[in-house]
Write a protein that holds these residues in place. Sequence first.
Motif, PDB file in Angstrom:
ATOM      1  N   GLY A  76       0.798  -1.227   0.000  1.00  0.00           N
ATOM      2  CA  GLY A  76       0.000   0.000   0.000  1.00  0.00           C
ATOM      3  C   GLY A  76       0.824   1.268   0.000  1.00  0.00           C
ATOM      4  O   GLY A  76       0.321   2.347   0.324  1.00  0.00           O
ATOM      5  N   ASP A  77       2.124   1.170  -0.375  1.00  0.00           N
ATOM      6  CA  ASP A  77       2.985   2.345  -0.381  1.00  0.00           C
ATOM      7  C   ASP A  77       2.892   3.131  -1.691  1.00  0.00           C
ATOM      8  O   ASP A  77       3.291   4.291  -1.744  1.00  0.00           O
ATOM      9  CB  ASP A  77       4.445   1.947  -0.141  1.00  0.00           C
ATOM     10  N   VAL A  79       0.463   3.632  -5.556  1.00  0.00           N
ATOM     11  CA  VAL A  79      -0.696   3.314  -6.390  1.00  0.00           C
ATOM     12  C   VAL A  79      -0.247   3.461  -7.837  1.00  0.00           C
ATOM     13  O   VAL A  79       0.738   4.150  -8.133  1.00  0.00           O
ATOM     14  CB  VAL A  79      -1.897   4.244  -6.108  1.00  0.00           C
ATOM     15  N   ARG A  99       2.776   6.309  -8.094  1.00  0.00           N
ATOM     16  CA  ARG A  99       2.793   7.476  -7.209  1.00  0.00           C
ATOM     17  C   ARG A  99       2.728   6.998  -5.761  1.00  0.00           C
ATOM     18  O   ARG A  99       2.065   6.000  -5.458  1.00  0.00           O
ATOM     19  CB  ARG A  99       1.589   8.372  -7.527  1.00  0.00           C
ATOM     20  N   THR A 101       1.585   6.684  -1.961  1.00  0.00           N
ATOM     21  CA  THR A 101       0.388   6.913  -1.168  1.00  0.00           C
ATOM     22  C   THR A 101       0.786   7.667   0.094  1.00  0.00           C
ATOM     23  O   THR A 101       1.972   7.916   0.349  1.00  0.00           O
ATOM     24  CB  THR A 101      -0.257   5.577  -0.781  1.00  0.00           C
ATOM     25  N   GLU A 102      -0.192   8.013   0.906  1.00  0.00           N
ATOM     26  CA  GLU A 102       0.105   8.705   2.147  1.00  0.00           C
ATOM     27  C   GLU A 102       0.965   7.836   3.064  1.00  0.00           C
ATOM     28  O   GLU A 102       1.890   8.327   3.719  1.00  0.00           O
ATOM     29  CB  GLU A 102      -1.197   9.108   2.866  1.00  0.00           C
ATOM     30  N   SER A 103       0.668   6.528   3.102  1.00  0.00           N
ATOM     31  CA  SER A 103       1.482   5.640   3.941  1.00  0.00           C
ATOM     32  C   SER A 103       2.903   5.553   3.401  1.00  0.00           C
ATOM     33  O   SER A 103       3.869   5.426   4.167  1.00  0.00           O
ATOM     34  CB  SER A 103       0.860   4.242   4.008  1.00  0.00           C
TER      35      SER A 103
END
Length: 253
Positions: A76-77, A79, A99, A101-103
Amino acid sequence: MKNLAAYSERRRVTGRVTRSAGVSARSAGQDARPTRDRVTQLLLERGAATAAQLGAELGLSPAAIRRHLDAMLADGDVVARDQVVRGHRGRGRPARVFRLTESGRRRCGTHTYDGMATAALRWIARHCGEDAVGAFAAEQVAALEARCRAAMEGAGDDPLARAEALAGALTAEGYAANASTIASGGQLCQHHCPVAEVAAEFPQLCEAETAVISRLVGTHVQRLATIAHGDGVCTTHIPAQPNPSVSSVRTDT
């Protein structure tokens, strides 16, 4: 005895190979993290990139870079989306653009005190009002403005030249910034925001920063996008300046 000696020799060789393989596996695991960190840093600086672009920058094969990107997708780092191609496109699927992600941004070591900062600003807003939040934000960026102004000494008066100098100063502050010239003037892009999560709730932080950019560049600017509002990059537009060497000519004489 001969068979026993042969068996012992096979055990010795097998043990050496197994230990060597174990060391190689551990080394591969140790090497994976620095490479992944480099991928993260590149995406942080560029905002978005394809696997081919990342591989070329890092000197990795397409297969190697995709293994890292697949792992980052699973965690999930990052997308991915299909690259937009203008005009005629050849056969095959378009390249995928990656790109953070927030995480993924969190892994860059920022946002450590976001929760406390947000709680503090909520307290200020509740007990002192929204104007106090704005005053606090302005005071917070004052030190940044002073450091950037010192770093921009000698940049001249041209807003675009000053924007380039400011991008360098902001990059040194951790904003991963760059400036470019466009048809309508110029733009300053910041690919990282240390206070993005807090600014999502308190836009006064973005407003104070925009005011600083305007003062440092020396002209009115317009914020087009911010990471705090979910955009990939903080983008500030710098309008083209009128050319003083061009004068109007009367045609009614």
